[in-house]
Design an enzyme around this catalytic site. Structure first.
Site, short mmCIF file in Angstrom:
data_model
loop_
_atom_site.label_atom_id
_atom_site.label_comp_id
_atom_site.label_asym_id
_atom_site.label_seq_id
_atom_site.Cartn_x
_atom_site.Cartn_y
_atom_site.Cartn_z
N ARG A 50 0.86 -1.19 0.00
CA ARG A 50 0.00 0.00 0.00
C ARG A 50 0.89 1.24 0.00
NH1 ARG A 50 -4.41 -1.84 4.64
NH2 ARG A 50 -5.26 -3.63 3.51
N ASP A 52 2.43 4.88 -0.22
CA ASP A 52 1.92 6.15 0.31
C ASP A 52 1.76 7.20 -0.79
OD1 ASP A 52 1.81 5.22 2.91
OD2 ASP A 52 3.80 5.99 3.44
N ARG A 202 11.91 5.33 3.97
CA ARG A 202 12.18 6.77 3.95
C ARG A 202 12.94 7.22 5.19
NH1 ARG A 202 6.45 9.20 3.18
NH2 ARG A 202 7.60 11.12 3.61
#
Length: 255
Positions: A50, A52, A202
């Site tokens: 999923r 972002d 990230r």
């Protein structure tokens, strides 16, 4: 009902992520709308990851069920026709086993993060890389990355709203490639694991950038990992350089 596996590429810039949202565009909603043009009625599409808002995909994998028995190539062509003008493309389609699940059958996910170091603004890669203006040293980043490979408690590199049951994950690989780039240098971070925590990639890349810039040492990264404290993490980098690059299964659903 026949089940199909789909390999999907998309530019995440105009989307609020993969997952369907009530009032914002999503990749899932775009794909389900295209499926509805082929097979009337509501459709549920499950994906391996999923992604972002703003995150891209080179080889996302999803599955769906259709009432009609489609020849896979014709299904791919029809979906790509109805996906226009959204920046989403079905690269491959295949009939899948009844128990195949794009998310739960996956045994590996691979991510790519593109970071460009140069003074001049990027033009052709705008929205597709994270740009920093300072020079970066690759070897300290590689040394720091070695502390993160393996099975660890990644609480430090986990979003506070992450819904995973455990912060313990096994990072199988974290490789950093330095490439020539017009007016600067590009760094490609390649990460591989069975699954990742929310914002883990990230958070890791943002922290390693600080090492490359000389603001952190490789040992600082090890200490941050051992702290098991979100406050010990470095900056979380923006999403535009992140790509879901591939998904692995016990057997390739596309043959």
């Amino acid at each position: 009902m026949p089940r199909y596996a789909l390999q999907i590429e998309y530019d995440g810039t105009p989307f609020a992520g993969w997952q369907r949202q009530a009032d914002q565009p999503s990749v899932q909603a775009a794909l389900e709308a295209a499926l509805a043009r082929l097979d009337p009625g509501p459709h549920g599409v499950a994906a391996a990851g999923r992604t972002d808002s703003g995150v891209h995909a080179l080889a996302q994998v999803a599955h769906c069920e259709l009432a009609r028995d489609w020849e896979p190539f014709r299904l791919m062509e029809a979906l790509n026709h109805h996906l226009k003008p959204a920046p989403v493309a079905v690269m491959r389609a295949a009939r899948a086993a009844e128990d195949f699940h794009a998310r739960f059958s996956a045994i590996e996910r691979r991510y790519l993060f593109r970071l460009v170091s140069r003074r001049a603004p990027v033009t052709h890669d705008r929205g597709r890389v994270w740009q920093v203006r300072n020079a970066l040293a690759p070897e300290p980043m590689r040394e720091a990355a070695r502390h993160l490979v393996g099975r660890h408690d990644f609480t430090t590199f986990r979003a506070t709203l992450c819904q995973a049951k455990s912060p313990v994950k096994t990072l199988d690989a974290l490789e950093i490639e330095a490439l020539a780039y017009p007016g600067g240098q590009e760094f490609r971070f390649r990460l591989r694991a069975r699954s990742f925590l929310h914002n883990q990639v990230r958070s890791v890349v943002g922290t390693l950038e600080r090492v490359g810039a000389g603001a952190w040492t490789p040992e600082d990264v090890r200490a941050a990992l051992m702290a098991r404290d979100r406050a010990a993490c470095g900056p979380v980098c923006p999403p535009q350089g992140l790509y879901l690059a591939g998904v692995g299964y016990p057997e390739d659903p596309f043959g």
